[in-house]
Write a protein that holds these residues in place. Structure first.
Motif, PDB file in Angstrom:
ATOM      1  N   THR A 146       0.870  -1.182   0.000  1.00 56.91           N
ATOM      2  CA  THR A 146       0.000   0.000   0.000  1.00 56.91           C
ATOM      3  C   THR A 146       0.907   1.234   0.000  1.00 56.91           C
ATOM      4  O   THR A 146       1.830   1.318   0.809  1.00 56.91           O
ATOM      5  CB  THR A 146      -0.895  -0.021   1.242  1.00 56.91           C
ATOM      6  N   LYS A 148       1.564   5.252   0.347  1.00 59.42           N
ATOM      7  CA  LYS A 148       0.999   6.457   0.968  1.00 59.42           C
ATOM      8  C   LYS A 148       1.910   7.645   0.697  1.00 59.42           C
ATOM      9  O   LYS A 148       3.123   7.492   0.587  1.00 59.42           O
ATOM     10  CB  LYS A 148       0.868   6.253   2.480  1.00 59.42           C
ATOM     11  N   HIS A 157      -2.020  11.211   2.517  1.00 59.24           N
ATOM     12  CA  HIS A 157      -3.131  10.413   2.001  1.00 59.24           C
ATOM     13  C   HIS A 157      -2.606   9.113   1.393  1.00 59.24           C
ATOM     14  O   HIS A 157      -1.399   8.941   1.210  1.00 59.24           O
ATOM     15  CB  HIS A 157      -3.976  11.202   0.989  1.00 59.24           C
ATOM     16  N   THR A 158      -3.574   8.213   1.112  1.00 52.25           N
ATOM     17  CA  THR A 158      -3.226   6.899   0.572  1.00 52.25           C
ATOM     18  C   THR A 158      -3.644   6.843  -0.892  1.00 52.25           C
ATOM     19  O   THR A 158      -4.757   7.270  -1.236  1.00 52.25           O
ATOM     20  CB  THR A 158      -3.943   5.797   1.380  1.00 52.25           C
ATOM     21  N   LEU A 159      -2.735   6.315  -1.708  1.00 53.64           N
ATOM     22  CA  LEU A 159      -3.042   6.250  -3.147  1.00 53.64           C
ATOM     23  C   LEU A 159      -3.868   5.002  -3.452  1.00 53.64           C
ATOM     24  O   LEU A 159      -3.793   4.014  -2.713  1.00 53.64           O
ATOM     25  CB  LEU A 159      -1.739   6.238  -3.948  1.00 53.64           C
ATOM     26  N   ASP A 160      -4.598   5.063  -4.536  1.00 51.95           N
ATOM     27  CA  ASP A 160      -5.406   3.908  -4.953  1.00 51.95           C
ATOM     28  C   ASP A 160      -4.477   2.893  -5.626  1.00 51.95           C
ATOM     29  O   ASP A 160      -4.034   3.094  -6.755  1.00 51.95           O
ATOM     30  CB  ASP A 160      -6.501   4.376  -5.928  1.00 51.95           C
ATOM     31  N   ARG A 161      -4.188   1.820  -4.869  1.00 49.44           N
ATOM     32  CA  ARG A 161      -3.182   0.869  -5.327  1.00 49.44           C
ATOM     33  C   ARG A 161      -3.528   0.241  -6.676  1.00 49.44           C
ATOM     34  O   ARG A 161      -2.643  -0.088  -7.457  1.00 49.44           O
ATOM     35  CB  ARG A 161      -3.013  -0.218  -4.263  1.00 49.44           C
ATOM     36  N   SER A 162      -4.821   0.068  -6.922  1.00 52.36           N
ATOM     37  CA  SER A 162      -5.190  -0.654  -8.154  1.00 52.36           C
ATOM     38  C   SER A 162      -4.732   0.076  -9.415  1.00 52.36           C
ATOM     39  O   SER A 162      -4.588  -0.534 -10.471  1.00 52.36           O
ATOM     40  CB  SER A 162      -6.703  -0.869  -8.191  1.00 52.36           C
ATOM     41  N   THR A 163      -4.469   1.370  -9.298  1.00 50.92           N
ATOM     42  CA  THR A 163      -4.029   2.096 -10.500  1.00 50.92           C
ATOM     43  C   THR A 163      -2.512   2.305 -10.512  1.00 50.92           C
ATOM     44  O   THR A 163      -1.982   2.897 -11.443  1.00 50.92           O
ATOM     45  CB  THR A 163      -4.695   3.486 -10.582  1.00 50.92           C
TER      46      THR A 163
END
Ligand code: CTP
Ligand code: MG
Length: 393
Positions: A146, A148, A157-163
């Motif tokens: 994950t 961040k 903030h946390t990035l959208d891992r799927s992208t």
């Protein structure tokens, strides 16, 4: 498509240097050559690759060029190559590499020498994409951690891992486009860590293909384990094959595997005419990729007149051991109509075990006739073949 690769080896390896006594990572020895050579070898396996540009630190350029000449002795790469000096930043090194490309080159792969484990298959996938018209294509793998954004040890903030994708090299580009993008980058003073970033910022689209989990970049001291563990990996099996013939006639008393064969026909020979040991020497040379017995001990040389073949075998075998080979087994066959060899086989085998310091189950000695056919069948001569297997450590 006329594609060259730029192999970037001009960094200073600062993050690793404490663990390498200051040796730059691209020059660390791996499998008998500096690490950067591994990438060159992999590119050379791809038939569509037309040439390589190596980028080295200015201060190492003469030494690295000499090393390259030695490694490419006999044109092992089968590719033309050039060497240029790198710049202060990675992007400067790429820029210098781009200036060295020949005019006929239309496409380019840019690769970090710090990623020695990419495959020829990945190279082909990238070349396929370029051939189909991609302007820019890079290998990428999904991110498993994950990710961040952190400032002052605190998460923003946390990035959208799927992208998210982790991007690798080699990265493939249309040459003209990459040069234009680099020029723009220099004009506008961008700071980047890969070439795709330059191309993106210049407004071009960049395609991705599946990267490889094994295509890691050696960056931090912990990464050295990757080359160390691969270094001590399984030894490589190698095989060798030898064949020799001697004519019967007035000459030397017959010897086979170092054993005098009493009552056997005489053989015509420059050395002692031991057909079996000659085949064995050739098989050992075969494993090492080192020519044949005639090259090492020419029969035009008086030095080898009536020389014991055991001495020749010792010399070849010493070299074999010194170069890190070790025999796993040898299988020998003597082919003769006369003399009858069955009674001699155990003695021959024992002597060969002794000369090569092998156990009983590592050496096999066979004898056969050719059913009265051919020159052995007509009792005009004798032949022997040797098949051997060894491990190169
Ligand atoms: N590289 C280069 N010229 C530079 C900087 C880097 O050719 N001025 C090359 C490196 O040799 C490496 C690749 O770019 O093959 C990726 O760079 P990196 O992993 O950062 O290597 P270094 O810059 O050498 O290491 P460090 O950042 O730890 O100093
Ligand atoms: Mg760096």
């Amino acid at each position: 498509m006329h594609c060259w690769s730029i192999i970037l080896a001009a960094g200073s390896g600062t993050r690793l240097s404490a663990a390498t006594n200051g040796i730059k990572k691209q020059f660390l020895e791996w499998q008998g050559a500096p690490l950067f050579w591994q990438s060159a070898i992999t590119f050379s396996h791809t038939t569509r690759m037309r040439g390589l540009v190596f980028v080295f630190p200015e201060e190492d350029i003469d030494e690295a060029t000499e090393t390259l000449k030695k490694l490419d002795f006999g044109r092992r790469l089968g590719l033309p190559w050039k060497v240029v000096a790198g710049g202060a930043r990675r992007q400067d090194s790429v820029y210098n590499g781009l200036q060295a490309l020949p005019t006929e080159c239309t496409h380019i792969l840019v690769h970090d020498a710090a990623r020695p484990f990419f495959s020829a298959t990945l190279t082909n996938t990238l070349l396929d994409a370029l051939e189909k018209g991609s302007q820019a294509v890079i290998p990428a793998i999904p991110v498993t951690d994950t990710i961040k954004v952190v400032e002052n040890n605190s998460i923003c903030h946390t990035l959208d891992r799927s992208t998210l994708r982790a991007c690798q090299t080699p990265q493939g580009f249309h040459k003209k486009m990459l040069i234009e993008a680099h020029n723009k980058c220099n004009e506008e003073g961008w700071e980047v860590t890969d070439d795709a970033s330059i191309v993106e910022q210049a407004g071009y689209s960049v395609a991705t293909v599946a990267g490889e989990m094994t295509n890691c970049k050696i960056t931090n001291p912990e990464d050295l384990a990757m080359i160390e563990s691969k270094q001590t990996s399984m030894p490589v099996p190698v095989t060798g094959w030898g064949y020799d013939v001697h004519r019967y006639g007035e000459g030397r008393p017959m010897k086979l595997g170092g054993i005098p064969i009493q009552g056997g026909p005489q053989v015509v020979a420059h050395s002692d005419g031991d057909v079996l040991l000659h085949a064995l020497c050739d098989a050992l040379l075969g494993c090492m990729g080192d020519g044949d017995i005639g090259e090492h001990f020419p029969d035009s040389s008086a030095q080898f007149d009536n020389i014991s073949s055991g001495v020749l075998l010792n010399e070849v075998y010493d070299k074999f051991l010194q170069r890190g080979y070790r025999l796993t087994n040898i299988d020998l066959t003597i082919i003769a109509q006369v003399p009858r060899l069955v009674p001699w086989k155990p003695q021959i085998k024992k002597n060969i075990c002794r000369m090569l310091k092998l156990n009983d189950d590592q050496v096999n000695v066979k004898a056969t006739t050719e059913e009265k056919l051919g020159f052995t069948g007509e009792k005009k001569g004798i032949k022997a073949v040797a098949a051997i297997m060894a491990l190169r450590g």
